[in-house]
Design a protein around this motif. Structure first.
Motif, PDB file in Angstrom:
ATOM      1  N   PRO A  34       0.797  -1.236   0.000  1.00 43.19           N
ATOM      2  CA  PRO A  34       0.000   0.000   0.000  1.00 43.19           C
ATOM      3  C   PRO A  34       0.826   1.281   0.000  1.00 43.19           C
ATOM      4  CG  PRO A  34      -0.725  -1.493   1.738  1.00 43.19           C
ATOM      5  CD  PRO A  34       0.490  -2.093   1.124  1.00 43.19           C
ATOM      6  N   ALA A  35       1.985   1.280   0.646  1.00 42.81           N
ATOM      7  CA  ALA A  35       2.799   2.500   0.668  1.00 42.81           C
ATOM      8  C   ALA A  35       3.336   2.806  -0.725  1.00 42.81           C
ATOM      9  CB  ALA A  35       3.937   2.359   1.678  1.00 42.81           C
ATOM     10  N   LEU A  36       3.743   1.779  -1.464  1.00 45.99           N
ATOM     11  CA  LEU A  36       4.218   1.990  -2.831  1.00 45.99           C
ATOM     12  C   LEU A  36       3.063   2.453  -3.722  1.00 45.99           C
ATOM     13  CD1 LEU A  36       6.465   1.950  -4.900  1.00 45.99           C
ATOM     14  CD2 LEU A  36       6.060  -0.497  -5.215  1.00 45.99           C
ATOM     15  N   ALA A  37       1.874   1.888  -3.523  1.00 47.81           N
ATOM     16  CA  ALA A  37       0.695   2.331  -4.285  1.00 47.81           C
ATOM     17  C   ALA A  37       0.436   3.810  -4.045  1.00 47.81           C
ATOM     18  CB  ALA A  37      -0.529   1.504  -3.899  1.00 47.81           C
ATOM     19  N   ALA A  38       0.523   4.235  -2.789  1.00 47.39           N
ATOM     20  CA  ALA A  38       0.289   5.645  -2.458  1.00 47.39           C
ATOM     21  C   ALA A  38       1.372   6.535  -3.063  1.00 47.39           C
ATOM     22  CB  ALA A  38       0.215   5.822  -0.945  1.00 47.39           C
ATOM     23  N   ALA A  39       2.636   6.087  -3.024  1.00 44.14           N
ATOM     24  CA  ALA A  39       3.727   6.877  -3.598  1.00 44.14           C
ATOM     25  C   ALA A  39       3.564   6.992  -5.120  1.00 44.14           C
ATOM     26  CB  ALA A  39       5.077   6.244  -3.248  1.00 44.14           C
ATOM     27  N   LEU A  40       3.190   5.894  -5.787  1.00 48.45           N
ATOM     28  CA  LEU A  40       2.955   5.944  -7.231  1.00 48.45           C
ATOM     29  C   LEU A  40       1.764   6.845  -7.552  1.00 48.45           C
ATOM     30  CD1 LEU A  40       3.605   2.222  -8.177  1.00 48.45           C
ATOM     31  CD2 LEU A  40       4.915   4.203  -8.999  1.00 48.45           C
ATOM     32  N   GLY A  41       0.729   6.784  -6.714  1.00 50.40           N
ATOM     33  CA  GLY A  41      -0.421   7.671  -6.906  1.00 50.40           C
ATOM     34  C   GLY A  41      -0.018   9.133  -6.800  1.00 50.40           C
ATOM     35  N   ALA A  42       0.857   9.449  -5.851  1.00 54.30           N
ATOM     36  CA  ALA A  42       1.343  10.820  -5.705  1.00 54.30           C
ATOM     37  C   ALA A  42       2.219  11.209  -6.896  1.00 54.30           C
ATOM     38  CB  ALA A  42       2.117  10.976  -4.398  1.00 54.30           C
ATOM     39  N   ALA A  43       3.019  10.261  -7.411  1.00 54.45           N
ATOM     40  CA  ALA A  43       3.869  10.532  -8.572  1.00 54.45           C
ATOM     41  C   ALA A  43       3.015  10.862  -9.796  1.00 54.45           C
ATOM     42  CB  ALA A  43       4.781   9.353  -8.860  1.00 54.45           C
ATOM     43  N   ALA A  44       1.814  10.290  -9.856  1.00 49.36           N
ATOM     44  CA  ALA A  44       0.914  10.538 -10.991  1.00 49.36           C
ATOM     45  C   ALA A  44       0.462  11.992 -11.048  1.00 49.36           C
ATOM     46  CB  ALA A  44      -0.283   9.600 -10.929  1.00 49.36           C
ATOM     47  N   GLU A  45       0.656  12.733  -9.968  1.00 48.83           N
ATOM     48  CA  GLU A  45       0.355  14.164  -9.985  1.00 48.83           C
ATOM     49  C   GLU A  45       1.380  14.916 -10.826  1.00 48.83           C
ATOM     50  OE1 GLU A  45       0.118  15.449  -5.905  1.00 48.83           O
ATOM     51  OE2 GLU A  45      -1.408  13.950  -5.440  1.00 48.83           O
ATOM     52  N   ARG A  46       2.580  14.354 -10.977  1.00 50.56           N
ATOM     53  CA  ARG A  46       3.656  14.983 -11.767  1.00 50.56           C
ATOM     54  C   ARG A  46       3.865  14.301 -13.107  1.00 50.56           C
ATOM     55  NH1 ARG A  46       8.631  15.351  -7.900  1.00 50.56           N
ATOM     56  NH2 ARG A  46       9.625  15.920  -9.857  1.00 50.56           N
TER      57      ARG A  46
END
Length: 163
Positions: A11-23
């Motif tokens: 889940p932490a990697l999913a959240a980090a990838l989700g945040a990366a999708a903002e950029r």
């Protein structure tokens, strides 16, 4: 590229990838190399490498390589864990050199694990399915659920700077 390994939960990697999708818009992500999380005492650390269709390359003959590293700090009593992300561009290369560049990035990062490689081919639905899988959220293929189901394990402070 390796075959997908269904059922992987991070889940932490999913959240980090989700945040990366903002950029980096998911429609530009060609493939993602996923690494198992590591425990650093009470902290957790994770890594992904993204191959992204390069800006301005309509023929899609070049890729820009990005590394995404996160660190999840354990929560204080009655608080949420704090995740810090670092998204770093490594360079742009012709498509036929991507594997060699990825190998170099992995050598420099000294990552002993073999990554799980996922091709998304700029398909937002594949990206969404990958994030949902990592988060442990089942998706109904007939009725694609939104990324809002992926838990956000980030800092509860909205002013906290994430990259």
């Amino acid at each position: 590229m390796d075959a997908p390994q269904p059922g992987r939960i991070d889940p932490a990697l999913a959240a980090a990838l989700g945040a990366a999708a903002e950029r980096i818009p998911p429609e530009r992500v060609d493939a993602v190399w996923l690494f198992p999380a590591r425990q650093l005492g009470a902290r957790e650390s994770g890594l992904a490498v993204l191959s992204v269709y390069a800006d301005g390359d309509e023929a899609r003959r070049t890729r820009t390589i990005h590394t995404l590293h996160y660190v999840m700090e354990p929560p204080a009593p009655r608080a949420r864990p704090v995740r810090t992300d670092e998204l770093r561009e490594q360079g742009t290369v012709p498509l036929d050199r991507v594997d060699r560049i990825i190998e170099g990035v992995l050598r420099r990062l000294d990552v002993p694990e073999t990554p799980d490689v996922r091709e998304t081919a700029g398909d937002a639905a594949r990206w969404e399915a990958l994030l949902a899988e990592l988060a442990g959220v089942p998706l109904d293929p007939g009725n694609r659920e939104s990324l809002s189901l992926v838990p956000d394990l980030s800092d509860p402070d909205p002013d906290h700077q994430r990259t």
